[in-house]
Design a protein around this motif. Sequence first.
Motif, short mmCIF file in Angstrom:
data_model
loop_
_atom_site.label_atom_id
_atom_site.label_comp_id
_atom_site.label_asym_id
_atom_site.label_seq_id
_atom_site.Cartn_x
_atom_site.Cartn_y
_atom_site.Cartn_z
N GLY A 88 4.94 -4.93 -12.62
CA GLY A 88 3.71 -5.65 -12.16
C GLY A 88 3.73 -7.16 -12.41
O GLY A 88 4.40 -7.47 -13.20
N SER A 89 3.23 -7.90 -11.72
CA SER A 89 3.25 -9.49 -11.67
C SER A 89 2.01 -10.07 -11.12
O SER A 89 1.35 -9.51 -10.30
CB SER A 89 4.45 -9.92 -11.17
N ILE A 90 1.83 -11.36 -11.46
CA ILE A 90 0.75 -12.25 -10.53
C ILE A 90 1.32 -13.27 -10.28
O ILE A 90 2.25 -13.78 -10.70
CB ILE A 90 -0.52 -12.59 -11.67
N LEU A 124 0.85 -1.16 0.06
CA LEU A 124 0.06 0.14 -0.02
C LEU A 124 0.94 1.41 -0.11
O LEU A 124 0.47 2.23 -0.50
CB LEU A 124 -0.93 -0.03 1.16
N SER A 125 2.04 1.19 0.49
CA SER A 125 2.97 2.28 0.48
C SER A 125 3.36 2.99 -0.65
O SER A 125 3.22 4.15 -1.06
CB SER A 125 4.18 1.85 1.29
N LEU A 126 3.27 2.14 -1.81
CA LEU A 126 3.43 2.30 -3.11
C LEU A 126 2.42 3.04 -3.77
O LEU A 126 2.61 4.23 -4.15
CB LEU A 126 3.70 1.01 -4.09
N LEU A 127 1.25 2.86 -3.44
CA LEU A 127 0.08 3.77 -4.01
C LEU A 127 0.04 5.08 -3.10
O LEU A 127 -0.25 5.93 -3.66
CB LEU A 127 -1.14 2.82 -3.56
N LEU A 128 0.21 4.92 -1.82
CA LEU A 128 0.30 6.20 -0.94
C LEU A 128 1.25 7.18 -1.25
O LEU A 128 1.00 8.51 -1.35
CB LEU A 128 0.34 6.16 0.55
N LEU A 141 -6.18 9.42 -8.93
CA LEU A 141 -6.56 8.42 -8.72
C LEU A 141 -5.24 7.38 -8.83
O LEU A 141 -4.79 7.69 -10.10
CB LEU A 141 -7.81 7.94 -9.66
N VAL A 142 -5.06 6.37 -8.11
CA VAL A 142 -3.64 5.79 -8.24
C VAL A 142 -4.36 4.14 -8.12
O VAL A 142 -5.01 3.82 -7.26
CB VAL A 142 -3.06 5.69 -6.92
N ILE A 143 -3.81 3.47 -9.35
CA ILE A 143 -4.27 1.99 -9.36
C ILE A 143 -2.93 1.04 -9.21
O ILE A 143 -1.82 1.46 -9.92
CB ILE A 143 -4.82 1.97 -10.98
N GLY A 144 -3.15 0.31 -8.35
CA GLY A 144 -2.15 -0.93 -8.17
C GLY A 144 -2.22 -1.80 -9.66
O GLY A 144 -3.30 -2.54 -9.46
N GLU A 155 -0.61 4.77 -12.51
CA GLU A 155 -0.62 3.36 -12.37
C GLU A 155 0.61 3.13 -11.79
O GLU A 155 1.78 3.58 -12.22
CB GLU A 155 -0.71 2.40 -13.36
N VAL A 156 0.66 2.19 -10.54
CA VAL A 156 1.99 1.76 -10.21
C VAL A 156 1.98 0.32 -10.03
O VAL A 156 1.06 -0.47 -9.75
CB VAL A 156 2.22 2.26 -8.48
N PRO A 157 3.29 -0.38 -10.23
CA PRO A 157 3.21 -1.71 -10.21
C PRO A 157 2.94 -2.61 -9.05
O PRO A 157 3.69 -2.15 -7.95
CB PRO A 157 4.47 -2.14 -11.12
N ILE A 158 2.17 -3.75 -8.84
CA ILE A 158 2.29 -4.58 -7.45
C ILE A 158 2.12 -6.03 -8.06
O ILE A 158 2.18 -6.16 -9.24
CB ILE A 158 0.74 -4.28 -7.08
N GLU A 159 2.39 -6.72 -7.12
CA GLU A 159 2.21 -8.27 -7.37
C GLU A 159 0.94 -8.71 -6.72
O GLU A 159 0.73 -8.57 -5.60
CB GLU A 159 3.51 -8.86 -6.29
#
Length: 250
Positions: A129-131, A107-111, A119-122, A204-208
Amino acid sequence: MTVPGLGRVVMVVPTYNEAENLQWIVGRLRAAQPAVDILVVDDGSPDGTGRLADELAAADPQVKVLHRTQKAGLGAAYRAGFRIALDAGYDVIGEMDADGSHQPEQLSLLLDAARDADLVIGSRWIAGGSIVNWPKSREALSRGGNLYVRLLLGIPVHDATAGFRLFRRATLEAIDIDSVQSTGYVFQTDMAYRTLQAGLKVVEVPIEFIERERGDSKMSREVATESLKSITRWGLRERARQVRRVFRRR
């Protein structure tokens, strides 16, 4: 409590039969971001999720619960939670799943990004980004669906269906959250589209993204099909508006 540079922040967490996950995810979120509040929106879960949420709220003043009497869809749950958060005066209002697919530790990445965005999207589908633990068929469906959204609606968002997000309160006010009619998973695309249509900044910020380990997914072929139908209607309407604008200029 406040988050430096952002003010009061709350994460809205919708639940339906998440008794196996709720305490686990709330504990992780409170540990990762102690200044962030939590609003659990439970749609009358028959497995006791609502009761567990009440117990968590009784033990922690930064956890609140909204009980709804029926399962009316993801979008409806978020709309109800957003309205309560706006009325409570929060400056930033977020959303995330209760099943652990959205990691509170990220969440720190989005904050960080929210300090310069509306608007911030993970995002799963941008560089970095990855799954984890998705079958190739589901990855193809998600990638293809997002490509369809991007081409049909003409928006520069790679993961418009993502559900790990932060909204500025001014963003929800600008797009008039109470007028949003989407009730299912298409709500996510609708909100991104409305934000861009309002001339606001989406980052957009990358998330796993990690597939849930416990409980059942709420996504189904029927839900995906209904989402695509809605997106197609919006896309055709947008293309019609573009054609009318061209003819008016001529």
